[in-house]
Design a protein around this motif. Structure first.
Motif, PDB file in Angstrom:
ATOM      1  N   ARG A   1      50.516  14.759  36.126  1.00 53.72           N
ATOM      2  CA  ARG A   1      49.924  16.872  36.293  1.00 53.72           C
ATOM      3  C   ARG A   1      50.097  16.845  34.967  1.00 53.72           C
ATOM      4  NH1 ARG A   1      47.468  19.953  39.243  1.00 53.72           N
ATOM      5  NH2 ARG A   1      48.649  21.640  39.097  1.00 53.72           N
ATOM      6  N   PHE A   2      50.900  16.540  34.072  1.00 53.16           N
ATOM      7  CA  PHE A   2      50.532  17.073  32.834  1.00 53.16           C
ATOM      8  C   PHE A   2      48.662  16.516  32.343  1.00 53.16           C
ATOM      9  CE2 PHE A   2      49.909  15.624  28.268  1.00 53.16           C
ATOM     10  CZ  PHE A   2      49.756  17.180  27.666  1.00 53.16           C
ATOM     11  N   ILE A   3      48.684  14.495  32.916  1.00 60.32           N
ATOM     12  CA  ILE A   3      47.709  14.188  32.834  1.00 60.32           C
ATOM     13  C   ILE A   3      46.091  14.712  33.173  1.00 60.32           C
ATOM     14  CG2 ILE A   3      46.108  11.908  33.000  1.00 60.32           C
ATOM     15  CD1 ILE A   3      48.756  10.033  32.082  1.00 60.32           C
TER      16      ILE A   3
ATOM     17  N   THR B   1      42.888  16.440  31.453  1.00 58.27           N
ATOM     18  CA  THR B   1      41.389  16.151  31.629  1.00 58.27           C
ATOM     19  C   THR B   1      40.425  17.061  32.402  1.00 58.27           C
ATOM     20  OG1 THR B   1      41.873  14.912  33.687  1.00 58.27           O
ATOM     21  CG2 THR B   1      42.224  13.527  32.010  1.00 58.27           C
ATOM     22  N   GLY B   2      41.222  18.522  32.389  1.00 63.37           N
ATOM     23  CA  GLY B   2      40.292  19.012  33.251  1.00 63.37           C
ATOM     24  C   GLY B   2      40.593  19.484  34.972  1.00 63.37           C
ATOM     25  N   GLU B   3      41.311  18.299  35.260  1.00 61.58           N
ATOM     26  CA  GLU B   3      41.273  18.404  36.605  1.00 61.58           C
ATOM     27  C   GLU B   3      43.072  19.068  37.065  1.00 61.58           C
ATOM     28  OE1 GLU B   3      41.913  14.424  37.627  1.00 61.58           O
ATOM     29  OE2 GLU B   3      39.986  14.241  36.742  1.00 61.58           O
ATOM     30  N   GLY B   4      43.380  19.745  36.180  1.00 62.78           N
ATOM     31  CA  GLY B   4      44.823  20.531  36.625  1.00 62.78           C
ATOM     32  C   GLY B   4      44.669  21.506  36.895  1.00 62.78           C
ATOM     33  N   SER B   5      44.116  23.033  37.098  1.00 65.20           N
ATOM     34  CA  SER B   5      43.739  24.027  37.055  1.00 65.20           C
ATOM     35  C   SER B   5      42.680  25.087  36.729  1.00 65.20           C
ATOM     36  CB  SER B   5      45.070  25.072  37.017  1.00 65.20           C
ATOM     37  OG  SER B   5      44.972  25.607  35.700  1.00 65.20           O
ATOM     38  N   ASN B   6      41.539  25.376  37.050  1.00 62.74           N
ATOM     39  CA  ASN B   6      40.788  26.647  36.683  1.00 62.74           C
ATOM     40  C   ASN B   6      41.494  26.850  35.561  1.00 62.74           C
ATOM     41  OD1 ASN B   6      38.687  25.234  38.843  1.00 62.74           O
ATOM     42  ND2 ASN B   6      39.302  27.177  40.245  1.00 62.74           N
TER      43      ASN B   6
ATOM     44  N   VAL C   1      45.866  21.500  26.049  1.00 67.59           N
ATOM     45  CA  VAL C   1      47.254  22.059  26.762  1.00 67.59           C
ATOM     46  C   VAL C   1      48.333  20.676  26.201  1.00 67.59           C
ATOM     47  CG1 VAL C   1      46.186  23.171  28.757  1.00 67.59           C
ATOM     48  CG2 VAL C   1      47.346  20.739  28.423  1.00 67.59           C
ATOM     49  N   LYS C   2      49.527  21.699  26.055  1.00 66.63           N
ATOM     50  CA  LYS C   2      50.264  20.792  25.588  1.00 66.63           C
ATOM     51  C   LYS C   2      51.831  21.307  26.161  1.00 66.63           C
ATOM     52  CE  LYS C   2      51.417  21.154  20.725  1.00 66.63           C
ATOM     53  NZ  LYS C   2      52.023  21.217  19.475  1.00 66.63           N
ATOM     54  N   LEU C   3      52.449  19.928  26.852  1.00 67.51           N
ATOM     55  CA  LEU C   3      53.760  20.444  27.130  1.00 67.51           C
ATOM     56  C   LEU C   3      55.089  21.117  26.374  1.00 67.51           C
ATOM     57  CD1 LEU C   3      55.025  20.472  29.758  1.00 67.51           C
ATOM     58  CD2 LEU C   3      55.918  18.025  29.055  1.00 67.51           C
ATOM     59  N   ILE C   4      55.881  21.688  26.520  1.00 67.29           N
ATOM     60  CA  ILE C   4      56.054  23.079  25.470  1.00 67.29           C
ATOM     61  C   ILE C   4      57.663  22.672  26.485  1.00 67.29           C
ATOM     62  CG2 ILE C   4      54.812  23.692  23.951  1.00 67.29           C
ATOM     63  CD1 ILE C   4      55.184  26.377  25.567  1.00 67.29           C
ATOM     64  N   TYR C   5      57.895  22.751  28.199  1.00 62.17           N
ATOM     65  CA  TYR C   5      59.064  23.245  28.757  1.00 62.17           C
ATOM     66  C   TYR C   5      58.926  22.579  29.953  1.00 62.17           C
ATOM     67  CZ  TYR C   5      63.032  26.153  30.385  1.00 62.17           C
ATOM     68  OH  TYR C   5      63.927  26.318  30.576  1.00 62.17           O
TER      69      TYR C   5
END
Length: 102
Positions: A27-29, A33-38, A46-50
């Motif tokens: 999901r992070f990838i 890559t712009g495929e996760g959500s609008n 984006v950075k995974l912080i939690y």
């Protein structure tokens, strides 16, 4: 082994995105890559912080919806591990929502 994750991303515009998934790495990838959500597609990188792990995806989804309603300050307390601040921040949030002019 976790079957669900609730996660918070820090977007390039300093906003937070809260989501849930069965596969956190994938999901992070997708987000990167712009495929996760609008929402995140327009705020890269984006950075995974939690994140939190759950035995069931429905519990992760429930937690996602709970955290999405929180104020920025309350999310920041969660992210920084200052859980003792959460009850007080919840009170302040409800005071703002339910204050009446008088």
């Amino acid at each position: 082994m976790a079957n669900g994750f609730m996660y918070i991303l820090l977007c390039n515009d300093c906003t937070y995105y809260t989501g849930s998934t069965k596969d956190l790495e994938l999901r992070f990838i997708q987000h990167q890559t712009g495929e996760g959500s609008n929402y995140t597609k327009n705020r890269l990188p984006v950075k995974l912080i939690y994140f939190e792990e759950y035995d069931r995806i429905d519990l992760a989804f429930y937690r996602e919806k709970q955290v999405q309603r929180w104020s920025r300050k309350k999310k920041e307390a969660l992210i920084s591990g200052e859980n003792y601040l959460l009850p007080e921040l919840a009170k302040k949030s409800s005071e703002i929502k339910f204050s009446y002019p008088g």
